[in-house]
Design an enzyme around this catalytic site. Sequence first.
Site, PDB file in Angstrom:
ATOM      1  N   LYS A 162      -7.152  -5.089  -4.923  1.00 39.28           N
ATOM      2  CA  LYS A 162      -5.789  -5.490  -4.497  1.00 39.28           C
ATOM      3  C   LYS A 162      -5.665  -6.802  -4.130  1.00 39.28           C
ATOM      4  O   LYS A 162      -4.552  -7.206  -4.651  1.00 39.28           O
ATOM      5  CB  LYS A 162      -5.727  -4.609  -2.905  1.00 39.28           C
ATOM      6  CG  LYS A 162      -5.363  -2.817  -3.233  1.00 39.28           C
ATOM      7  CD  LYS A 162      -5.227  -2.366  -1.920  1.00 39.28           C
ATOM      8  CE  LYS A 162      -4.692  -0.767  -2.112  1.00 39.28           C
ATOM      9  NZ  LYS A 162      -4.590  -0.257  -0.837  1.00 39.28           N
ATOM     10  N   PHE A 206     -11.328  21.841  -6.675  1.00 38.41           N
ATOM     11  CA  PHE A 206     -10.538  20.817  -7.256  1.00 38.41           C
ATOM     12  C   PHE A 206     -11.732  19.501  -7.434  1.00 38.41           C
ATOM     13  O   PHE A 206     -12.191  19.076  -6.661  1.00 38.41           O
ATOM     14  CB  PHE A 206      -9.204  20.582  -6.532  1.00 38.41           C
ATOM     15  CG  PHE A 206      -8.372  19.347  -6.903  1.00 38.41           C
ATOM     16  CD1 PHE A 206      -7.659  19.764  -7.818  1.00 38.41           C
ATOM     17  CD2 PHE A 206      -8.500  18.133  -6.793  1.00 38.41           C
ATOM     18  CE1 PHE A 206      -6.654  18.601  -8.391  1.00 38.41           C
ATOM     19  CE2 PHE A 206      -7.994  17.068  -7.086  1.00 38.41           C
ATOM     20  CZ  PHE A 206      -6.823  17.321  -8.099  1.00 38.41           C
ATOM     21  N   ARG A 246       6.208  16.499  -5.126  1.00 39.58           N
ATOM     22  CA  ARG A 246       4.975  16.727  -5.588  1.00 39.58           C
ATOM     23  C   ARG A 246       4.888  18.358  -6.043  1.00 39.58           C
ATOM     24  O   ARG A 246       5.189  19.195  -5.140  1.00 39.58           O
ATOM     25  CB  ARG A 246       3.924  16.532  -4.616  1.00 39.58           C
ATOM     26  CG  ARG A 246       3.695  15.041  -4.266  1.00 39.58           C
ATOM     27  CD  ARG A 246       2.699  14.905  -3.159  1.00 39.58           C
ATOM     28  NE  ARG A 246       1.178  15.009  -3.702  1.00 39.58           N
ATOM     29  CZ  ARG A 246       0.421  14.491  -2.968  1.00 39.58           C
ATOM     30  NH1 ARG A 246       0.435  13.418  -2.037  1.00 39.58           N
ATOM     31  NH2 ARG A 246      -0.847  14.843  -3.509  1.00 39.58           N
ATOM     32  N   ASP A 262       0.925  -1.249   0.236  1.00 39.49           N
ATOM     33  CA  ASP A 262       0.104  -0.103  -0.231  1.00 39.49           C
ATOM     34  C   ASP A 262       0.958   1.411  -0.108  1.00 39.49           C
ATOM     35  O   ASP A 262       2.059   1.059   0.292  1.00 39.49           O
ATOM     36  CB  ASP A 262      -0.961  -0.124   1.191  1.00 39.49           C
ATOM     37  CG  ASP A 262      -1.639   1.088   1.188  1.00 39.49           C
ATOM     38  OD1 ASP A 262      -2.127   1.620   0.529  1.00 39.49           O
ATOM     39  OD2 ASP A 262      -1.753   1.633   2.427  1.00 39.49           O
ATOM     40  N   LYS A 263       0.224   2.495  -0.250  1.00 37.80           N
ATOM     41  CA  LYS A 263       1.291   3.804  -0.211  1.00 37.80           C
ATOM     42  C   LYS A 263       0.761   4.401   0.814  1.00 37.80           C
ATOM     43  O   LYS A 263       1.718   4.670   1.867  1.00 37.80           O
ATOM     44  CB  LYS A 263       0.927   4.450  -1.640  1.00 37.80           C
ATOM     45  CG  LYS A 263       1.709   5.662  -1.630  1.00 37.80           C
ATOM     46  CD  LYS A 263       1.049   6.624  -2.629  1.00 37.80           C
ATOM     47  CE  LYS A 263      -0.011   7.281  -2.543  1.00 37.80           C
ATOM     48  NZ  LYS A 263       0.165   8.309  -1.339  1.00 37.80           N
ATOM     49  N   GLU A 313      -2.676  21.579   0.725  1.00 40.21           N
ATOM     50  CA  GLU A 313      -3.402  22.837   1.195  1.00 40.21           C
ATOM     51  C   GLU A 313      -2.850  23.473   2.484  1.00 40.21           C
ATOM     52  O   GLU A 313      -2.427  24.566   2.609  1.00 40.21           O
ATOM     53  CB  GLU A 313      -4.886  22.715   1.257  1.00 40.21           C
ATOM     54  CG  GLU A 313      -5.659  23.120  -0.184  1.00 40.21           C
ATOM     55  CD  GLU A 313      -7.118  23.341  -0.091  1.00 40.21           C
ATOM     56  OE1 GLU A 313      -7.659  23.333   1.190  1.00 40.21           O
ATOM     57  OE2 GLU A 313      -7.469  23.639  -0.804  1.00 40.21           O
ATOM     58  N   ASP A 369      -4.874   6.093  -4.378  1.00 38.94           N
ATOM     59  CA  ASP A 369      -4.736   7.305  -4.863  1.00 38.94           C
ATOM     60  C   ASP A 369      -4.858   7.601  -6.207  1.00 38.94           C
ATOM     61  O   ASP A 369      -4.615   6.643  -6.877  1.00 38.94           O
ATOM     62  CB  ASP A 369      -3.510   7.888  -4.371  1.00 38.94           C
ATOM     63  CG  ASP A 369      -3.658   8.807  -3.057  1.00 38.94           C
ATOM     64  OD1 ASP A 369      -4.846   9.083  -2.830  1.00 38.94           O
ATOM     65  OD2 ASP A 369      -2.594   9.038  -2.320  1.00 38.94           O
ATOM     66  N   LYS A 377      -4.356  27.342  -9.409  1.00 39.13           N
ATOM     67  CA  LYS A 377      -2.981  26.205  -9.140  1.00 39.13           C
ATOM     68  C   LYS A 377      -3.486  24.716  -9.580  1.00 39.13           C
ATOM     69  O   LYS A 377      -4.820  24.436  -9.487  1.00 39.13           O
ATOM     70  CB  LYS A 377      -2.906  25.960  -7.508  1.00 39.13           C
ATOM     71  CG  LYS A 377      -3.848  25.678  -6.591  1.00 39.13           C
ATOM     72  CD  LYS A 377      -3.321  25.533  -5.265  1.00 39.13           C
ATOM     73  CE  LYS A 377      -4.620  25.196  -4.383  1.00 39.13           C
ATOM     74  NZ  LYS A 377      -4.243  25.104  -3.048  1.00 39.13           N
ATOM     75  N   ARG A 383      -5.697   3.983  -8.123  1.00 39.14           N
ATOM     76  CA  ARG A 383      -7.139   4.192  -8.039  1.00 39.14           C
ATOM     77  C   ARG A 383      -7.839   2.546  -7.696  1.00 39.14           C
ATOM     78  O   ARG A 383      -8.895   2.207  -8.398  1.00 39.14           O
ATOM     79  CB  ARG A 383      -7.870   4.571  -8.880  1.00 39.14           C
ATOM     80  CG  ARG A 383      -7.930   6.359  -9.147  1.00 39.14           C
ATOM     81  CD  ARG A 383      -8.484   6.919  -8.303  1.00 39.14           C
ATOM     82  NE  ARG A 383      -8.544   8.364  -8.452  1.00 39.14           N
ATOM     83  CZ  ARG A 383      -9.064   9.190  -7.376  1.00 39.14           C
ATOM     84  NH1 ARG A 383      -9.689   8.556  -6.395  1.00 39.14           N
ATOM     85  NH2 ARG A 383      -8.920  10.652  -7.533  1.00 39.14           N
TER      86      ARG A 383
END
Length: 1205
Positions: free
Chosen positions: A841, A599, A656, A425-426, A552, A739, A622, A835
């Site tokens: 998984k 977003f 990032r 997993d991340k 943010e 993600d 942005k 995703r």
Amino acid sequence: MAGGRIRARLKRSSLYTFGCIRPPPRESIDEPRQFQGPGFSRHVCCNQPGFHRKKPLKYCTNYISTTKYNVITFLPKALFEQFRRVANLYFLLAAALSLTPVSPFSPYSMIAPLIFVVGLSMAKEAVENWHRFMQDMKVNMRKVLVHSGDGVFVRKPWMKLEVGDVVKVEKDEFFPADLLFLSSSYEDGICYVETMNLDGETNLKVKRSLEVTLPLDDDASFKDFKATIKCEDPNPNLYTFVGNFEYDRQTYPLDPSQILLRDSKLRNTGHVYGVVIFSGHDSKVMQNATKPPSKRSTIEKQMDKIIYVLFTLLVLISLISSIGFAVKTKYQMPNWWYIPADDQGLYDPNKPSLSGFSHLITALILYGYLIPISLYVSIELVKVLQALFINQDIHMYDEETCTPAQARTSNLNEELGMVDTILSDKTGTLTCNQMDFLKCSIAGIPYGTRSSEVELAAASQMAMDLDESSRIGARSGPEIELEVVPKGVSCQNRIKGFSFEDNRLMNGNWVQEPNKDVILLFFRILALCHTAIPELNEETGMYNYEAESPDEGAFLVAAREFGFEYCKRTQSSIFVRERHIPSQEPIEREFKLLNILDFTSKRKRMSVIVQDETGQILLLCKGADSIIFDRLSKNGRLYEEATKKHLNEYAEAGLRTLAFAYRKLDISEYSSWNGEFSKAKTSIGGERDTMLEHLSDIMEKDLILVGATAVEDKLQQGVPQCIDKLAQAGLKLWVLTGDKMETAINIGFACSLLRQGMKQIRITTNVDHTSNMGIKENILMQITNASRMINLEKDPHAAFALIIDGKALTYALEDDLKHQFLDLAIECASVICCRVSPKQKALVTRLVKEGTGKTTLAIGDGANDVGMIQEADIGVGISGVEGMQAVMASDFAIAQFRFLERLLVVHGHWCYKRIAQMICYFFYKNIAFGLTLFYFEAFTGFSGQSVYDDWYMLLFNVVLTSLPVISLGVFEQDVSSEICLQFPALYQQGPRNLFFDWYRIFGWMGNGLYCSLIVFFLNIIIFYDQAFRSNGQTADMAVVGTVMFTCVIYSVNCQIALTMSHFTWIQHFLIGSSIITWYIFLILYGMLSPSLSGNVYQIFLEALSPAPIYWLSTLLVTVACNLPYLAHISFQRSFNPMDHHVIQEIKYYKKDVEDRHMWRREKSKARQDTKIGFSARVDAKIRHHLKFKLQKKSSPRAVSEPTPS
């Protein structure tokens, strides 16, 4: 929000254009969903939990269990697990047969060891299951506020919750069950939910309640609350929900935006009220989980095959024995006048076939010592002790959380040393979910001098590699100039979320920069373009920010540190305190907030339209650099080239990135656009989203580039080093994350799974196909083209990375595509799946496990990783802060990903070799011992007579040879832990199964056969007609048997001493004490009365010890038995040494101290050739430098070094 009763006045829903639009009530009332039939039978009566305890509803409680057994199922399931083992099944049959007259042994000698072995194994299973139960109870006993009647809420354990209960969940608490969201502390009934534990997403999700339930805004309002929910049945789909809410004689449709899922967490919201819809194992997260599987290691499965081989040998020699007995009975027994008559028909010359069959049963029991009954219990004991060492390893203890490593099951210890592929997993596993503002580019000028963790790790590795290169080429001088190692982040005065360091921008120095106007605009974009809410920390006097995403939050902290502190938000304005020079008092400026274009994953950008104090209207934007650059005006590209270069550098450093741009708007232009936008925003129908997208596109164009940011998604401590070491050990790493693709790619760079120059293969469904067949064909074409590209690649150093999204993975995992997909993935250096759902998984893990046939390890920290952890051969849970679901489903638990390096490379390597050598030795000693019984029976007319006393045979495996083999399994080390980490390629001995392949197994069996032949025949030759006593008498059967048994004891104990590489006083003591115990037993047993000791009465004191031939034969036989093995290992070490042999020799002769150059050379050779990890990145950079040097020498015109591709 004192007491949860004062509601926040700010209507948060106004901050969202796309994500939080509530349909008008009339539409909801007029168009409830119509559904009936199977799959939609759930009926929930809100605030009436007792209603659901009765049939026909009787929904499950909120109690959850991940244990393998319960009180009722323990005995049958545990017995089934024990007798799945072939050896135990055989000994159960032998124990039953020992009750018959044909048994050569007394029943207790067969039944007692079986009960002991099986009972001990079951006790170990019970203890491990108890630990799992206690961890379940930690979750079940968490408390939540539940409505108990009359508007009063009391705290109850999660396990006491029932369907229909109204609960109140407070900020930063987990949701205890799947809830229907009724109201929140915000006036317009929205809340923020973190679903990282479910899908790996770090961004907060916005949930909204129905308009009709907004008045339920405090505890007292639930006193008379009654409603009914009719919805879908429990299912594992996290992203869909269908149902109706019946309240005040009206019906309202429900959708996923009103559902709060178990194990997600409430964020940035004071409290919410909800009603339980799905509880316990009916909740969606538990529906995604599977029952705890019964896992067996590769070695244990192969051990069953060896048992089959030995059982075949046992049956073969038993048949030979029974046939020989039948022949003797028929042809010779009638002449044996001294044999008494047979009343039971066991040796009737008139019925030789029946006698032979009876003898077959006798032989099967007699030769049973070929199959070691104590093998399983010894392995169980060794594995428990190995697990204890894993648990007590101080190097895997996390001081920050006071969490040690935990082997939750000891059945898979050796499997840790055989892993081929890691599926990780991340979020929460590789990363901390913490963003740090590190660098930025403004007006084409880079700012920020600190380096990312990736840069630091790569620079450190490059320094070592180039230092070695310079030593090798010292005479001619190094080919490459050593780069200065960049400086990292100091821990002193560290500000969370802000690791930036550059005096040109700090402390107001930016006003002296040539492009100070652009810098001012950049800082204002940081402070204004967001949806966060400020909260004053009264202790520090500074503002904390409740942001939707960690990015943010990092931007707002950076803006504050630069002197632009966001301090207040109203429905129509944002207030920022600007301090351009530190000596000045801050000036609070008001920016009117006109619109927010929030977003979304499709838009990949966010914009705000504000009006400053001068009346100028600005659009501040942005977003992803590719999106922003496409929307720049011709005049807005002044800094584009320089910014692109900086963005590439930031990406290479694993950061990032986002690009910043702006646009000035005329009042008339804005007014015209805003009228259309407001009209679209309040419209009803399917075209609404399309209209909003179109109008946003119109406004977000002709932008002027300001700069870019580089934020470090903080990896967990030591992750790049751990991945690099695992890569050097030859392990493959796949990342499976919920993600989005851009985030996953950034982390790929940060972890060095990706690097500049690595060719990325992206498989997506972003194609112009509407039919499933068209999409599937397109994905097949993408896979085929990628495979062809890899096959045509001629550069041996070329590296490929496969990146696939969840939608494409859905098709790639179908039966007719999955093997092509797997073949492509195996050819790639790294694989990133984005995703992906929890079920995907698990499916990917199953595909890798079954498709490659090699050992897989899955590691994760959230409930969304449970399926993957359970599906893999080994499941590792990260015992972090985000719940315990992953840990409860895991086989091993660690606190940080970096501990995986030591768990595999050290403990895995040790455990594999220990268990493999231990099992091989077990079979060796039992063959060496058991075949002597067969030889003796052949010498005695296949009579079924044992040459050994019953007590000798009973003690052989249980006492006299058990402790040395256990010490081998617990303490053996071919090399130390430091050497394991310095020479990671040693780990490949496990995946290649060098110590437990059939060649080695049959080698040990052959050694046992040879030893049995020497023990029996050499002793027979010595004692057959040789005078044994002083008066010239020869040795009797008791003497010969005792001498042979002594030789076996000496031979097998000397053999294990030759097998061991690592000796402590424990090994010396146990081997010596095993031999001494034999003599002590022999003396004490011989002192018993003849009625108990039988033929061995005083045998040692009176017969054996005075006879020199006894001692000489013991010495001769022991030397003869072990001489071939000694010759074999001497030849192997001299002419064909294995890797660990070379290291052992270097350490023994202290060459690692005397000749450091050779030691470093051996260490560099011990790295597997890998294309991931920062070592691979360094190697690529060194190759690029050397290539450039050669080009420079051959071409005098070369003046500048190109950027590596």
